[in-house]
Structures are given as structure tokens and as C-alpha cells.
Design a protein around this motif. Structure first.
Motif, short mmCIF file in Angstrom:
data_model
loop_
_atom_site.label_atom_id
_atom_site.label_comp_id
_atom_site.label_asym_id
_atom_site.label_seq_id
_atom_site.Cartn_x
_atom_site.Cartn_y
_atom_site.Cartn_z
N VAL A 1 0.83 -1.20 0.00
CA VAL A 1 0.00 0.00 0.00
C VAL A 1 0.87 1.25 0.00
N ASP A 2 0.34 2.30 -0.62
CA ASP A 2 1.02 3.59 -0.58
C ASP A 2 0.16 4.68 0.04
N VAL A 3 -1.07 4.33 0.44
CA VAL A 3 -1.93 5.25 1.17
C VAL A 3 -2.64 4.47 2.27
N VAL A 4 -2.64 5.02 3.49
CA VAL A 4 -3.43 4.46 4.59
C VAL A 4 -4.49 5.49 4.95
N CYS A 5 -5.76 5.10 4.78
CA CYS A 5 -6.88 5.93 5.22
C CYS A 5 -7.33 5.40 6.57
N THR A 6 -7.18 6.21 7.59
CA THR A 6 -7.45 5.71 8.93
C THR A 6 -8.54 6.50 9.62
#
Length: 883
Positions: free
Chosen positions: A348-353
Motif C-alpha cells: 500500500v502507498d496510502v493508509v486511510c485511517t
């Protein structure tokens, strides 16, 4: 208690058409219950405050169905097992086994069958164990609810509720359906599971504007939320799949599972190998037949080429490596539900938290206090062990005495006041025994304050402005002093300052019982306490590590913009904020652009989260979504990797996820990303190791066959692919990580077969082929046909060269030479196995002969020549750009 945030705008609207649709769901029901006066709601539902009749309720239940959320059934054990055989590479191996049976080479088919079965069983055990572990996290219950029917109150199962039913709710109850509030007494509801709002939400009878966001619809209760304070009478307006929870479930059912990058790469590899095998077989049989080779010999050569082209050990090695990663991640508090998710997280290159309970602790904590004119930081490790100053102690004591909670039970805000005072050295139990309560004026959402009466004093807490309006003096270092306008303004500025730091602010005051006026008049204003759901202690460092790894972290929360921005800044996410309302108004193109630039998204509803997620995916990102609430489930399901919280997470969120964090700690995500990247590194190494061997095998068999030699029969190739190469390749899965978090994320478009891999396969394949052809030529020594001796020399030389190549491949990924003791053990085991088929009766099954000392000397010379050549190829691989 009430916070100091601005209350949502209230208003009234006339009756709405029941033909209206709900936020994009053409279900034919009214979407504006929150905006309608209670009388209009009863009229629209053909109901009254006394409830429905039993007959009417039964008729509506038949028409509308039970008040249940429909969900997809879990995977059966058989389906979990069969899913292990779904990749193209597995089907190519099935084809090779069938072909081996057709020409009478049963031993070859059995070897392939054993490895396929072992691969399937091992993958099944890992995934089914994860499913069972997740089941153990669930708390199953059949809720009941008090409902008014035929003019009396009775208890029924929540599944029997219908629109028009009137329900009675108390503190601790779970809201059984979407309901319009009819009566409320100090009503507060925890809606975090649905909206992400970290604070309990005050509810009232008054309608709100129709365009009010979901999280601010204070006149409606939603299914699955819970009453934290007060009581209510409410009329059911939506049940089952028509509720907001049902809308989320509908979106979940329509979401499709996505493949991880490794799954896509291996499927592509399998298809290409399958086509290559067919092409080789089609070409080699007629070529050899035209050259005078017997048809059976030509068919055997085709089988050998097919076996040489297919890395039979690859599926097992991949499965076992991922399983090893699963076990290690479980030890690090991450439960992996499907094996490929281990590697997928590393891509992954984006973590939406989410914020609440993920980045934050999910519990209110006392952060700051203010007494005239002195602010004190009470948060984190700097919290004072004991109170310094009489006024600060008095402020904290009022928070304990004017309070119905204990440290373990009660309203979250009140618990935080008790816990904060205790941590500052105040003995809560002793204080309450010393100053017992004799009377009280309870909190209500209309009054926005609470008062308790003690022997000689009255204590008041509530919304700062409410308490300040009832105060005539302020407690200073010199004692109570009259409140003038300038002081009131300074207090208001301090409230704004605390609120700007995302603190929930409460005001505190007292009065002597002998003073004039009622118990809540002519108060002495003591000060303010600011509370917050604080960030987890390890979150800031974890986010810094993920940023260093080239991963963008985006907070996507249902909380308000002020809170979201303040928490984001505290944990190292500096960004503008985008609200759900703004997202809803954007077209897809604009959202794609804004989603790249913005890292804080506030007041997000489920549909907004999914739109942001898909915008990022549309921009080419591999996205991990974390969350714990029901509102997170659609985004978790649609994400490349969905990560649910195991402690605070709802069942719906866990079921929609790929990974469940058993400790709800964002730092575990960082560890899992590191583990995933390490696993990909190791997969890359053994894929390159195995495929370079297969390339050499194909070239060697093909070239030798053109001269009439079957130099490596199928059974010897299978031995190399499954055991001699397989054990060291498996040991590569235990290689330690190096600088994996110092790299940029790998491109999802490149795949595992990148330029470095092609250079490795091609270069090492050519080197091995040339060396083996030389060894074959020497061993044949002009013999008219392939001899067992020549085959044994080439077979053994190939195996020995693979052991050298193994360490060169590791060097290309900068893995320390002696960092993996399992690798040395696997090489020793593989060598022992090979010696067994040279010097024991097993050789009759492999067509080998015993080699002498001179033969081993010749192989050693070949290795001395080959090692520098392989190292030269490895140097070239390190110089090649992976892209």
C-alpha cells in the motif's frame, strides 16, 4: 455532560412526500424524518403515542419483513479449501500432472499431486483458523426492547419491530431501529459505531434542518447505537435494511473482493507459463520427430520441457511464506483473515485511517485545566502526581463531587473527570465520604448543567457559558472577586482556546448554601476543565515511520473538522481539512484532485468514505483502510486492504476486513506494513531463484534435445523444483528485514516480474545453461546417446550451482550473508537428500549413479568458474532500475 460546541441549527419543515428517496437509495421511504415535527411523523406512519395494535404490528411485519440486517454468509470450510486452487499457476500444475499420467509417468504425477494437496491443506488451515479466531471475537445476542402496543408496555424481540412502533429506551439500551425522538430526558447516545463521532450526542425532540448531516441529526436515533445517558420514547421510522445500518449492509453486499498485487502477479505468471508450456510442446514434438527421434522419446522430452518450465514448488513456497508471516503478525497482535493480505499490506502507498479508537485511545481523558488566570497542562507523562495550588484542587474536587460516575462506570466525560482527579493525587472515595451529597439537580440537555448539594456548599458543572451566566464572582488567588465584563471575556477566550485544541470544555462553580438565591444562582466561578480523546502514545512515531516509507496517511473521520484538525496536527498530519458535505458536492474529477492534496477528512458519512477511497484508487494508489465502526465497513470492504479494530471494532467491520488488529494500536499497522514489505522482498528472492532455475532447465533440455539427448528427465527436474530448490526457497521466507521502511512503495503496475527480476532470470539462466552444457559435453565424451553417468553429472552439477546462486540472489536484495540460520540448514538438508539418491537404492527411481571423488572435483571446478559469473549477474541486477 454537554460540550461547548455549537448546537446544530434547528428548524421545522412541513410534511414531506413519502415518495422521497433516501440519499441515493430509491427505497420509496421518507429520508427527512429528522426534519419533521413529531405530529407529522405519527401521521405519516399512521401511528400514535400509545403505539400500534398487535394486529396492525403483525400485518406490518408481514409486509415489511423482520427488523434484521441481511448479510452475506461466511465462507464454508469447503469453499475455503477449494479457493486454495483458484490461481492459474495451480491449474497449470494440474495439467502437468494429468499429462504425466497419460504417458505412464505416475511417479511424476504423484509428486505434483502431493505438493498441490499440501499447498491446499496448508492454506486452508491458515485461513480457516483466522475465520475461527474472528468468530471468537464476536459477542452474539438477541436484543429485546420495550414497546407500546395496544396502549400497554411490553417486551418483544427487536426483530419484531415495525415502522410506527413506539419504543421506550433507558440508559444502557441499544437502539433497535431508526427512530424519531418523541420524548427525551437528558438523552445522550453513543453514535461512534455509525458516524465516528467520539463524544456522546445529545438528542432532543426538536426537528433539525433537512440538509443537516447524519452526525448532527439530533432528533433521530439510529439502529445499533447505544443510550449512554437519560431516557427516551421514540417512534420507529425505519427497520431492517431500510435503516442507516441497512444502507451500509447493502453497500457491503455489492462490494467485490479485490486481489492483492501478489495474487495478480502470480495469476499472470501462471497464465504465461501455461501458454509457454503449450507452445513448447507444440513445437518440440514435430521438430524432434522430423529429426528422426522416436515419438515416445519426443513426448518424454516435451513432458520434461513442461516440467522444466513450471516452478512446481512456487505455490507451496508462497503459501508457507505467507503463513509464516501470518503467524508472526499474530504474535504482533494482527490477525490476518486471508493469506495474500500479508503481502498486500506491504504494497500500500496510502493508509486511510479512522480517528476514534484507532489513532486515539477511544476514551475521554482530562487534558487541561484553567483557574483565574492560570492554565495547567494535565495530559500525558507531564501530568502532575499531586495537585499544586488550592484553586486547582478545588476545581478538580468539584469535578469529582458534582458527578455520578466512578472510574469504571458511567458517562465517559464524567468518568474522565474522576480518573483525571485521581491521577492528580485526589482520593476520590475519601473525598466523597467526607462530603456526602444530600440533594441534586440532575443534568438535562435543556439545562446543560448539573448541581449537587452538600452539607455546606453547592457544586455546579456544565457548559462554560451556562455556568458563567449564573456566576457573579470568580475565584482568584486572593479569594472570590466580582466578575466584570473584561474577566468574562477572558474566560470566553480561554474556552475558545481550549476548543481550538479539540478539547471538550466544562465550567465549574460553587456557592455557600447560606448565600442568597437558588442553588444555581450567584455562583463563584472556579474554572474550566478540558477533556479529549487523546492520541495513542505510539501513534506519532508510527505515522512518522509510515511517512518515511513513502506512505501517505489520511485521517477519514466522522468527527467535526476542529477536532479532526487538532488531533491530526498533534500526531504529525499537517493538512487542510475537507468535510463530508464538501465531498458530496464535488464531481469525481474534482474529488480525485482534492483527495491527493488533503490528508484530513471530517464529518464523513459511509458514502463519502467510499468515494474518497475510490478516488484514490482511481489515481493508481493501493489503499489500506482502517476503522472500527459500522460506518467504516463499506470502505473496509472496498479497500485494497481493510484493517478492522479487534477490541473496539464492530462485528460488521471485522467481517468486512482483511486484517483485524487485536490491540487496536496504529503502531501495529506500521509493524504489519514492515512485515508485508519484508515478505514481498523474500517472495521476490525465491521467485527469482526458482524461475532462473526453470529458465536454465528449459534451455538445457531444449538445446540437448536438438542433439538427440534427454539430459534431464522429468523426475529429476521435479526433484530439483520441489525439494532441492524448494527447501532453500522456503528458508528464504524467514530472511530478516533490512531497510524496507526506507524505500518508496513499489509500483502496483510493475509487478513482481520487474526489470531486476528479468535481468536475474535471464542472466543466471544463461550462465547455468552454458556451464551445464559444458559439463554434459565432457561427461558424454562422444557417447552416441545420453548415459546415466552424464545425466547424473549434469543433475548434480545443477543442484550444486543452485546452492551458490541462492546466496547471490540474497545479495541482490542486500540481505546479510549469515543472517538466516534456517537457510544454512535447508541447504544442508537438500544436499543430504541429493546424496541419498546418489548413494542409496533410491537412485533406481531417479536414473542416477554413484559419483567418485574425481567427479566431485570436476563439479568443484565448474562451481569455481560459475560463482564469479553469477556474482557479475547479481551486480548487474543491483544496478538495474526496478521500474
Amino acid at each position: 455532560m454537554s460540550d461547548t460546541g455549537t448546537q446544530p441549527t434547528t428548524g421545522e419543515s412541513g410534511p414531506q412526500s413519502t415518495e422521497q428517496t433516501r440519499d441515493g437509495r430509491p427505497d420509496g421511504r421518507d429520508a427527512s424524518w429528522h426534519a419533521r415535527p413529531v405530529d407529522d411523523v405519527f401521521q405519516a406512519l399512521d401511528s400514535a403515542e400509545g403505539g400500534l395494535s398487535a394486529d396492525d404490528a403483525a400485518s406490518r411485519l408481514d409486509a415489511d419483513g423482520p427488523n434484521e440486517i441481511t448479510s452475506s454468509e461466511g465462507r464454508s470450510p469447503l469453499w475455503v479449501f477449494l479457493s486454495q486452487f483458484s490461481s492459474a499457476l495451480i491449474w497449470v500444475l494440474f495439467g502437468a500432472a494429468a499429462l504425466s499420467v497419460a504417458i505412464g509417468h505416475t511417479v511424476d504425477a504423484v509428486l505434483i499431486g502431493i505438493i498441490l494437496l499440501g499447498n491446499g491443506v496448508f492454506g486452508f488451515v491458515q485461513e480457516y483458523r483466522a475465520e475461527q479466531s474472528l468468530e471468537a471475537l464476536r459477542e452474539l445476542a438477541t436484543p429485546e426492547v420495550v414497546v407500546r402496543r395496544d396502549g400497554t408496555e411490553q417486551t418483544v424481540e427487536a426483530t419484531a419491530l415495525v415502522p410506527g412502533d413506539v419504543v421506550v429506551l433507558q440508559q444502557g439500551d441499544v437502539v433497535p431501529a431508526d427512530c424519531r425522538v418523541v420524548e427525551s430526558q437528558s438523552l445522550e447516545v453513543d453514535e461512534a459505531a455509525l458516524t465516528g463521532e467520539s463524544m456522546p450526542v445529545e438528542k432532543s425532540v426538536e426537528p433539525v434542518a433537512e440538509e443537516t448531516p447524519l452526525a448532527e441529526r439530533t432528533s433521530v436515533l439510529y439502529k445499533g447505537t447505544s443510550v449512554t445517558r437519560g431516557s427516551a420514547v421514540a417512534v420507529v421510522v425505519e427497520t431492517g435494511m431500510e435503516t442507516e445500518m441497512g444502507a451500509i449492509a447493502t453497500e457491503l453486499l455489492s462490494a467485490e473482493d479485490s486481489q492483492t498485487p501478489l495474487q495478480r502477479d502470480l495469476d499472470t505468471l501462471g497464465r504465461r507459463l501455461g501458454l509457454g508450456v503449450v507452445a513448447l510442446s507444440v513445437v518440440i514434438v514435430p521438430v524432434l520427430s522430423l529429426g528422426g527421434t522416436a515419438l515416445v522419446q519426443a513426448a518424454l522430452t516435451a513432458i520434461s520441457l513442461a516440467v522444466a518450465a513450471i516452478p512446481e514448488g512456487l505455490p507451496a513456497v508462497v503459501t508457507l511464506t505467507l503463513a509464516l508471516g501470518v503467524r508472526r503478525m499474530a504474535d504482533e497482535n494482527a490477525l490476518v483473515r486471508t493469506l495474500p493480505a500479508v503481502e498486500g499490506l506491504g504494497a500500500v502507498d496510502v493508509v486511510c485511517t479512522d480517528k476514534t479508537g484507532t489513532l486515539t485511545e477511544g476514551e475521554m481523558r482530562l487534558r487541561a485545566a484553567w483557574v483565574y488566570d492560570e492554565a495547567t497542562d494535565l495530559g500525558g507523562e507531564d501530568r502532575p502526581a499531586s495537585v499544586e495550588g488550592e484553586r486547582l484542587r478545588r476545581l478538580l474536587e468539584i469535578g469529582v463531587l458534582c458527578n455520578d460516575a466512578t472510574a469504571e462506570d458511567g458517562d465517559p466525560t464524567e468518568r474522565a473527570l474522576v480518573d483525571g482527579a485521581s491521577q492528580c493525587g485526589i482520593d476520590v472515595e475519601a473525598l466523597r465520604e467526607e462530603r456526602p451529597r444530600t440533594d441534586e439537580v440532575p443534568f438535562s440537555s435543556e439545562r446543560r448543567r448539573m448541581a449537587t448539594v452538600h452539607d455546606d456548599e453547592v457544586y455546579v458543572k456544565g457548559a462554560p457559558q451556562v455556568v458563567l451566566d449564573r456566576s457573579t464572582r470568580v475565584l482568584t488567588a486572593d479569594g472570590p472577586t466580582d466578575l466584570d465584563d473584561a474577566t468574562r471575556e477572558r474566560i470566553a477566550e480561554q474556552v475558545d482556546s481550549f476548543a481550538g485544541d479539540a478539547l471538550r470544555v466544562l465550567g465549574f462553580a460553587y456557592k455557600e448554601r447560606s448565600d442568597d438565591g437558588g442553588p444555581e444562582e450567584n455562583l463563584v466561578f472556579v474554572g474550566l476543565q478540558g477533556l479529549i480523546d487523546p492520541p495513542r502514545s505510539a501513534v506519532r512515531d508510527a505515522i512518522a515511520d509510515t511517512h518515511r516509507a513513502g506512505i501517505d496517511v489520511k485521517m477519514v473521520t466522522g468527527d467535526n473538522a476542529v477536532t479532526a484538525t487538532a488531533i491530526a496536527a498533534e500526531i504529525g498530519i499537517e493538512s487542510d481539512v475537507l468535510t463530508g458535505t464538501e465531498v458530496a458536492e464535488m464531481d469525481d474529477k474534482t474529488l480525485s484532485e482534492r483527495a491527493e492534496a488533503v490528508d484530513v477528512f471530517a464529518r464523513m458519512e459511509p458514502t463519502h468514505k467510499v468515494r474518497v477511497l475510490k478516488a484514490l484508487q482511481g489515481n493508481g494508489h493501493s489503499v489500506a483502510m482502517t476503522g472500527d465502526g459500522v460506518n467504516d465497513a463499506p470502505a473496509l470492504k472496498n479497500a485494497d486492504i481493510g484493517i478492522a479494530m479487534g477490541v473496539r471494532g464492530t462485528d460488521v467491520a471485522k467481517e468486512a476486513s482483511d486484517i483485524v488488529l487485536l490491540d487496536d494500536n496504529y503502531a501495529t499497522i506500521r509493524n504489519a506494513i514492515r512485515r508485508g514489505r519484508t515478505i514481498f522482498d523474500n517472495v521476490w528472492k525465491f521467485v527469482g531463484y526458482l524461475l532462473s532455475a526453470n529458465a536454465a532447465e528449459v534451455l538445457l533440455v531444449f538445446i540437448a534435445s536438438l542433439f538427440g539427448y534427454l539430459i534431464l528427465p522429468a523426475v529429476q527436474l521435479l526433484w530439483i523444483n520441489l525439494l532441492t530448490d524448494g527447501l532453500p526457497a522456503l528458508a528464504l521466507g524467514a530472511d530478516p528485514s533490512g531497510d524496507v521502511m526506507d524505500r518508496e512503495p513499489r509500483s502496483g503496475e510493475t509487478g513482481i516480474i520487474d526489470r531486476q527480476m528479468l535481468t536475474l532470470i535471464g542472466g543466471m539462466g544463461l550462465v547455468a545453461t552454458a556451464l551445464m552444457l559444458g559439463l554434459m559435453t565432457y561427461a558424454l565424451d562422444g557417447a552416441p546417446s545420453t548415459t546415466d553417468y552424464a545425466m547424473t553429472m549434469v543433475f548434480t552439477g545443477f543442484v550444486a550451482l543452485e546452492f551458490v546462486k541462492l546466496y547471490v540472489v540474497r545479495w541482490t536484495r542486500e540481505t546479510p550473508l549469515l543472517s538466516n540460520p534456517w537457510l544454512a540448514a535447508s541447504v544442508a538438508a537438500s544436499l543430504a537428500l541429493h546424496l541419498a539418491i546418489l548413494y542409496t537404492p533410491l537412485r533406481q527411481y531417479f536414473g542416477t549413479v554413484a559419483l567418485g571423488v574425481a567427479d566431485w572435483g570436476l563439479i568443484a571446478v565448474m562451481l569455481a568458474v560459475g560463482a564469479p559469473l553469477l556474482a557479475l549477474v547479481g551486480w548487474g541486477v543491483r544496478r538495474v532500475d526496478a521500474a
